[in-house]
Write a protein that holds these residues in place. Structure first.
Motif, PDB file in Angstrom:
ATOM      1  N   TRP A   1      -6.558   1.139  -3.692  1.00  0.00           N
ATOM      2  CA  TRP A   1      -5.469   0.176  -3.879  1.00  0.00           C
ATOM      3  C   TRP A   1      -6.042  -1.203  -4.197  1.00  0.00           C
TER       4      TRP A   1
ATOM      5  N   LEU B   1       0.832  -1.203   0.000  1.00  0.00           N
ATOM      6  CA  LEU B   1       0.000   0.000   0.000  1.00  0.00           C
ATOM      7  C   LEU B   1       0.869   1.256   0.000  1.00  0.00           C
TER       8      LEU B   1
ATOM      9  N   TRP C   1       2.245   1.697  -3.479  1.00  0.00           N
ATOM     10  CA  TRP C   1       1.188   2.107  -4.405  1.00  0.00           C
ATOM     11  C   TRP C   1       0.907   3.604  -4.249  1.00  0.00           C
ATOM     12  N   LYS C   2       0.785   4.064  -3.003  1.00  0.00           N
ATOM     13  CA  LYS C   2       0.538   5.492  -2.751  1.00  0.00           C
ATOM     14  C   LYS C   2       1.665   6.357  -3.306  1.00  0.00           C
TER      15      LYS C   2
ATOM     16  N   ASP D   1      -8.119   5.375   0.378  1.00  0.00           N
ATOM     17  CA  ASP D   1      -6.897   4.960  -0.324  1.00  0.00           C
ATOM     18  C   ASP D   1      -6.807   3.437  -0.378  1.00  0.00           C
TER      19      ASP D   1
END
Length: 183
Positions: free
Chosen positions: A90, A39, A42-43, A86
């Motif tokens: 994801w 995560l 990805w952010k 978020d």
């Protein structure tokens, strides 16, 4: 009666399933330890190569492939708030692998569901006779499974599946929907 147990009994539940395994997810974010790095990357717009992923991800995919290969239907319904957290965004980006290994995944925007029909806890339902509630700490960290075969509890979960699953939007359609792109 509920039996709270660790992750080690999860695999046998799938191996014992003969008709279906249904997973209801109702949280908008989780803090599962083996997802934190994925995560974060990805952010940040970084890649997370398959060889970098935790061994638990491959083990899970292998179990799903094996289970689906026996003819067991695998269904996953994610009840989500729109606009998405978020974490949900994801998940949207990662769901294709769920389809590839044999799961049917649907999304249900929370505002389209009657709140009385949406249980407060995530669970796996196996063959209309066993429920494994996935329990989480307030931080979103996975704490273990609470397993029951109590007919009253199982019946409520069977009814939740029968009520919610038909209203879920198939992943392929959902990613192109206004819900997936709401800001």
């Amino acid at each position: 009666m509920l039996h709270v147990v660790g992750d080690e009994v999860f695999e046998p539940l799938f191996r014992a399933a003969r008709r279906y395994a249904f997973h209801l997810e109702v949280q908008d974010t989780y803090g599962v330890a083996d997802e934190v790095e994925a995560l974060r990357r990805w952010k940040a717009g970084e890649t997370y190569e398959p060889e970098e992923q935790p061994a638990s991800w491959k083990a899970w995919d292998d179990l799903v492939v094996e289970t689906a290969g026996r003819g067991v239907t695998l269904e996953r319904l994610r009840v989500v708030t729109v606009p998405h957290s978020d974490y949900t965004r994801w998940l949207l980006s990662q769901t294709e692998i769920r389809l590839e290994v044999g799961e049917a995944v649907r999304w249900l925007p929370r505002h389209l569901a009657d709140p009385a029909d949406v249980p407060g806890d995530d669970f796996w339902l196996f063959d209309d006779d066993t429920v494994a509630f996935t329990t989480f700490a307030e931080s979103g960290e996975f704490m273990g499974l609470s397993i029951t075969t109590d007919p009253g509890i199982v019946s409520r979960c069977v009814n939740a599946r029968a009520t919610l699953w038909p209203h879920g939007i198939d992943h392929i359609q959902y990613v192109d929907s206004e819900h997936a792109h709401a800001q």
